[in-house]
Design a protein around this motif. Structure first.
Motif, PDB file in Angstrom:
ATOM      1  N   CYS A  68       0.836  -1.217   0.000  1.00 41.48           N
ATOM      2  CA  CYS A  68       0.000   0.000   0.000  1.00 41.48           C
ATOM      3  C   CYS A  68       0.868   1.263   0.000  1.00 41.48           C
ATOM      4  O   CYS A  68       1.881   1.319   0.697  1.00 41.48           O
ATOM      5  N   PHE A  69       0.418   2.276  -0.748  1.00 39.87           N
ATOM      6  CA  PHE A  69       1.110   3.577  -0.701  1.00 39.87           C
ATOM      7  C   PHE A  69       0.134   4.728  -0.944  1.00 39.87           C
ATOM      8  O   PHE A  69       0.472   5.759  -1.518  1.00 39.87           O
ATOM      9  N   CYS A  70      -1.096   4.575  -0.433  1.00 38.78           N
ATOM     10  CA  CYS A  70      -2.141   5.586  -0.688  1.00 38.78           C
ATOM     11  C   CYS A  70      -1.739   6.964  -0.166  1.00 38.78           C
ATOM     12  O   CYS A  70      -2.068   7.981  -0.779  1.00 38.78           O
ATOM     13  N   VAL A 116      -6.070  -5.627 -12.724  1.00 40.41           N
ATOM     14  CA  VAL A 116      -6.344  -5.486 -11.285  1.00 40.41           C
ATOM     15  C   VAL A 116      -6.478  -4.030 -10.870  1.00 40.41           C
ATOM     16  O   VAL A 116      -7.017  -3.746  -9.790  1.00 40.41           O
ATOM     17  N   CYS A 117      -6.011  -3.100 -11.691  1.00 37.51           N
ATOM     18  CA  CYS A 117      -6.027  -1.685 -11.296  1.00 37.51           C
ATOM     19  C   CYS A 117      -7.471  -1.173 -11.211  1.00 37.51           C
ATOM     20  O   CYS A 117      -8.235  -1.316 -12.164  1.00 37.51           O
ATOM     21  N   PRO A 118      -7.837  -0.556 -10.099  1.00 37.07           N
ATOM     22  CA  PRO A 118      -9.230  -0.120  -9.941  1.00 37.07           C
ATOM     23  C   PRO A 118      -9.599   1.100 -10.778  1.00 37.07           C
ATOM     24  O   PRO A 118     -10.773   1.455 -10.849  1.00 37.07           O
ATOM     25  N   THR A 119      -8.611   1.763 -11.388  1.00 34.00           N
ATOM     26  CA  THR A 119      -8.944   2.925 -12.217  1.00 34.00           C
ATOM     27  C   THR A 119      -8.805   2.643 -13.710  1.00 34.00           C
ATOM     28  O   THR A 119      -9.387   3.382 -14.518  1.00 34.00           O
ATOM     29  N   GLN A 177       3.823   3.780 -21.838  1.00 33.26           N
ATOM     30  CA  GLN A 177       2.476   4.317 -22.062  1.00 33.26           C
ATOM     31  C   GLN A 177       1.629   4.180 -20.799  1.00 33.26           C
ATOM     32  O   GLN A 177       0.958   5.116 -20.366  1.00 33.26           O
ATOM     33  N   TRP A 178       1.682   2.980 -20.191  1.00 35.45           N
ATOM     34  CA  TRP A 178       0.843   2.738 -19.008  1.00 35.45           C
ATOM     35  C   TRP A 178       1.225   3.701 -17.880  1.00 35.45           C
ATOM     36  O   TRP A 178       0.371   4.375 -17.314  1.00 35.45           O
ATOM     37  N   LEU A 179       2.539   3.787 -17.604  1.00 33.38           N
ATOM     38  CA  LEU A 179       2.961   4.575 -16.438  1.00 33.38           C
ATOM     39  C   LEU A 179       2.811   6.077 -16.677  1.00 33.38           C
ATOM     40  O   LEU A 179       2.353   6.805 -15.785  1.00 33.38           O
ATOM     41  N   HIS A 229       0.759   7.546 -18.679  1.00 29.26           N
ATOM     42  CA  HIS A 229      -0.665   7.906 -18.676  1.00 29.26           C
ATOM     43  C   HIS A 229      -1.169   7.947 -17.233  1.00 29.26           C
ATOM     44  O   HIS A 229      -1.768   8.916 -16.787  1.00 29.26           O
ATOM     45  N   LYS A 230      -0.887   6.876 -16.509  1.00 25.97           N
ATOM     46  CA  LYS A 230      -1.406   6.736 -15.135  1.00 25.97           C
ATOM     47  C   LYS A 230      -1.010   7.928 -14.257  1.00 25.97           C
ATOM     48  O   LYS A 230      -1.827   8.455 -13.521  1.00 25.97           O
ATOM     49  N   LEU A 231       0.254   8.314 -14.327  1.00 32.69           N
ATOM     50  CA  LEU A 231       0.759   9.341 -13.401  1.00 32.69           C
ATOM     51  C   LEU A 231       0.927  10.716 -14.045  1.00 32.69           C
ATOM     52  O   LEU A 231       1.179  11.687 -13.345  1.00 32.69           O
ATOM     53  N   SER A 267      -4.690  12.264 -10.857  1.00 33.16           N
ATOM     54  CA  SER A 267      -3.822  11.120 -11.136  1.00 33.16           C
ATOM     55  C   SER A 267      -4.691   9.893 -11.365  1.00 33.16           C
ATOM     56  O   SER A 267      -5.834   9.833 -10.899  1.00 33.16           O
ATOM     57  N   GLY A 268      -4.152   8.906 -12.056  1.00 33.98           N
ATOM     58  CA  GLY A 268      -4.871   7.642 -12.243  1.00 33.98           C
ATOM     59  C   GLY A 268      -4.458   6.596 -11.245  1.00 33.98           C
ATOM     60  O   GLY A 268      -4.836   5.431 -11.394  1.00 33.98           O
ATOM     61  N   CYS A 269      -3.681   6.976 -10.225  1.00 29.42           N
ATOM     62  CA  CYS A 269      -3.214   5.988  -9.244  1.00 29.42           C
ATOM     63  C   CYS A 269      -3.656   6.401  -7.850  1.00 29.42           C
ATOM     64  O   CYS A 269      -3.443   7.540  -7.438  1.00 29.42           O
ATOM     65  N   VAL A 270      -4.251   5.454  -7.127  1.00 27.04           N
ATOM     66  CA  VAL A 270      -4.698   5.723  -5.757  1.00 27.04           C
ATOM     67  C   VAL A 270      -3.839   4.988  -4.726  1.00 27.04           C
ATOM     68  O   VAL A 270      -4.138   5.019  -3.537  1.00 27.04           O
ATOM     69  N   GLY A 271      -2.805   4.293  -5.191  1.00 33.24           N
ATOM     70  CA  GLY A 271      -1.868   3.668  -4.255  1.00 33.24           C
ATOM     71  C   GLY A 271      -2.365   2.403  -3.590  1.00 33.24           C
ATOM     72  O   GLY A 271      -1.935   2.056  -2.487  1.00 33.24           O
ATOM     73  N   CYS A 272      -3.242   1.652  -4.287  1.00 34.58           N
ATOM     74  CA  CYS A 272      -3.801   0.435  -3.671  1.00 34.58           C
ATOM     75  C   CYS A 272      -2.795  -0.700  -3.621  1.00 34.58           C
ATOM     76  O   CYS A 272      -2.961  -1.652  -2.857  1.00 34.58           O
ATOM     77  N   GLY A 273      -1.784  -0.665  -4.482  1.00 39.00           N
ATOM     78  CA  GLY A 273      -0.733  -1.685  -4.472  1.00 39.00           C
ATOM     79  C   GLY A 273      -1.059  -2.960  -5.220  1.00 39.00           C
ATOM     80  O   GLY A 273      -0.239  -3.880  -5.281  1.00 39.00           O
ATOM     81  N   ARG A 274      -2.241  -3.043  -5.835  1.00 35.02           N
ATOM     82  CA  ARG A 274      -2.610  -4.302  -6.515  1.00 35.02           C
ATOM     83  C   ARG A 274      -1.625  -4.650  -7.634  1.00 35.02           C
ATOM     84  O   ARG A 274      -1.248  -5.797  -7.812  1.00 35.02           O
ATOM     85  N   CYS A 275      -1.218  -3.622  -8.418  1.00 33.18           N
ATOM     86  CA  CYS A 275      -0.352  -3.920  -9.566  1.00 33.18           C
ATOM     87  C   CYS A 275       1.000  -4.452  -9.110  1.00 33.18           C
ATOM     88  O   CYS A 275       1.686  -5.153  -9.868  1.00 33.18           O
ATOM     89  N   ILE A 276       1.387  -4.154  -7.867  1.00 33.91           N
ATOM     90  CA  ILE A 276       2.657  -4.661  -7.332  1.00 33.91           C
ATOM     91  C   ILE A 276       2.509  -6.132  -6.944  1.00 33.91           C
ATOM     92  O   ILE A 276       3.303  -6.987  -7.335  1.00 33.91           O
ATOM     93  N   ASP A 326       7.438  -3.266  -9.454  1.00 38.75           N
ATOM     94  CA  ASP A 326       6.885  -2.427  -8.390  1.00 38.75           C
ATOM     95  C   ASP A 326       6.829  -0.985  -8.894  1.00 38.75           C
ATOM     96  O   ASP A 326       7.878  -0.365  -9.139  1.00 38.75           O
ATOM     97  N   ILE A 327       5.631  -0.464  -9.058  1.00 40.68           N
ATOM     98  CA  ILE A 327       5.462   0.883  -9.623  1.00 40.68           C
ATOM     99  C   ILE A 327       6.232   1.927  -8.807  1.00 40.68           C
ATOM    100  O   ILE A 327       6.828   2.853  -9.367  1.00 40.68           O
ATOM    101  N   THR A 328       6.288   1.764  -7.484  1.00 42.13           N
ATOM    102  CA  THR A 328       6.981   2.767  -6.660  1.00 42.13           C
ATOM    103  C   THR A 328       8.492   2.713  -6.921  1.00 42.13           C
ATOM    104  O   THR A 328       9.169   3.744  -6.944  1.00 42.13           O
TER     105      THR A 328
HETATM  106  S1  SF4 Z   1      -1.234   1.049  -7.177  1.00 37.82           S
HETATM  107 FE1  SF4 Z   1      -1.262   0.118  -9.214  1.00 37.82          FE
HETATM  108  S2  SF4 Z   1      -3.233  -0.949  -9.294  1.00 37.82           S
HETATM  109 FE2  SF4 Z   1      -3.393   0.513  -7.599  1.00 37.82          FE
HETATM  110  S3  SF4 Z   1      -4.253   2.393  -8.501  1.00 37.82           S
HETATM  111 FE3  SF4 Z   1      -2.008   2.611  -8.613  1.00 37.82          FE
HETATM  112  S4  SF4 Z   1      -1.485   1.833 -10.672  1.00 37.82           S
HETATM  113 FE4  SF4 Z   1      -3.560   1.076 -10.205  1.00 37.82          FE
END
Ligand code: SF4
Ligand code: SF4
Length: 377
Positions: free
Chosen positions: A168-170, A272-275, A324-326, A328-330, A340-349, A357-359
């Motif tokens: 998690c990194f919300c 898995v990404c919620p957004t 493209q993914w990263l 766009h997302k950030l 932002s398209g990222c809420v820090g849920c950590g699912r993609c990790i 690991d996106i972080t």
């Molecule tokens: S942590 Fe990963 S899965 Fe969760 S919102 Fe951010 S990019 Fe999407």
């Protein structure tokens, strides 16, 4: 909205009564439960199906259920699914067509399914993700009517986080383990009981149907302390820089080659990404050719077909697809949707089979940018 209800306290029987009241309203209650070695979101007919006594052990590319001695129901972080599985389903039929005996073709549009959902156990990060997807799918000129209807009818019982996961990194995305507005009821689990706050008139009316008692200041204080403690124990963090500027300054970074050497372009991170919201359409026909259907299904920017234009994909390399993914997302998500398209849920990790690991990737891009001497803020 005229919400005035004071915080209340539910015990486990009260939580069961809450689920029963939602079922009695004719709602399909969705919440976390243990299935197939994971905590999944599924239909619940009783609060007893919640994952009492289960937690999770997470790392990049790793997810394990573990037993907890405290019997907590919500002390687990995000599982493989998110609420988009219900609000923005993976597959939806758009229309069907029949060839008549006379040789004409008749089309029948598919009315979207709009169940009356109650979502129990929506994490603060996922509540933000629902708001982001809502803006994407209903905020423009061509709103997704099915999504709008499902979201409009859904009742949300959020749960504040008292046990952040290692992925998690919300907090570093501007959110946190405390819940923002947008819920009907919000629960905070404290020592086997649930502090309840009301966020809407519908939530207040629901709480009235459930046996509860007032929550004293001591319970509220314990709940605040538990959420504050979770904020201090985040598993990961994005670097505290202007991420949109960093993405813009990193288009030719060498790090994309490094990540491309590990990325399988499987698209798990987007599923898995919620957004993530992208879809494509496909036609299927029966063997006679007299019946055909058009389906919408989730798509991924990691698929080669995603950027296919007259003769080939625009993004043929894994490097270009991960970038493209990263970015766009950030980055460009801000330009399109104001957030932002990222809420820090950590699912993609956790659910990346290569443990990307996106972080870590963003930190590496920031380090490379600093070495080049390019300013981002
Ligand atoms: S942590 Fe990963 S899965 Fe969760 S919102 Fe951010 S990019 Fe999407
Ligand atoms: S980053 Fe991981 S989950 Fe995403 S496409 Fe690459 S290998 Fe799959």
């Amino acid at each position: 909205m005229s919400v005035t209800a004071a915080p209340a306290l539910l015990d486990r029987d009260g939580l069961n009564a809450l689920v029963s009241a939602l079922v009695a309203q004719g709602r399909t209650v969705i919440g976390p439960t243990v299935r197939d070695g994971a905590i999944v979101l599924a239909e619940l007919d009783s609060a007893d199906a919640l994952p009492f006594g289960w937690g999770v052990e997470l790392d990049a590319g790793r997810y394990r259920l573990v037993r907890r001695e405290d019997g907590a129901a919500f002390a687990h972080s995000a599982g493989p699914q998110s609420w988009k599985n219900f609000l923005h389903p993976a597959r939806e039929r758009l229309w069907s067509a029949e060839r008549t005996p006379e040789g004409d073709v008749s089309f029948t549009p598919q009315e979207p399914a709009v169940p009356s959902y109650a979502f129990l156990g929506v994490r603060p990060c996922d509540l933000r993700a629902i708001a982001i997807q809502g803006r994407v799918l209903t905020g423009g000129r061509h709103a997704d009517g099915g999504y709008a209807g499902r979201r409009e009818r859904a009742l949300i019982v959020a749960v504040e986080c008292t046990e952040p996961g290692a992925a998690c990194f919300c907090v570093s995305t501007g959110g946190g383990p405390a819940v923002d507005p947008g819920y009907d009821l919000a629960l905070t689990e404290v020592d086997g009981r649930f502090l309840v706050r009301v966020g809407s008139d519908e939530g207040a009316a629901l709480l009235e149907q459930v046996p509860h008692r007032g929550a004293g200041p001591d319970v509220e204080e314990s709940a605040r302390a538990a959420v504050d403690s979770a904020r201090e124990r985040m598993g990961r963090a994005l670097p505290p820089v202007d991420l949109r500027a960093l993405m813009g300054a990193s288009l030719t970074a060498e790090r994309w080659d490094d990540v491309a050497a590990r990325c399988l372009t499987c698209g798990n991170c987007t599923m898995v990404c919620p957004t993530c919201f992208c879809t494509t359409t496909e036609e299927v026909t029966d063997l006679t050719g007299d019946h055909t259907e058009r389906w919408q299904r989730w798509d991924s920017c990691f698929d080669l077909d995603f950027s296919y234009l007259h003769g080939g994909p625009v993004r043929s390399s894994p490097r270009s697809r991960y970038r493209q993914w990263l970015t766009h997302k950030l980055g460009t998500w801000h330009d399109q949707f104001g957030t932002s398209g990222c809420v820090g849920c950590g699912r993609c990790i956790a659910w990346c089979p290569a443990g990307i690991d996106i972080t870590e990737e963003v930190a590496a891009l920031d380090t490379e940018r600093a070495a080049r001497g390019t300013e981002t803020d």
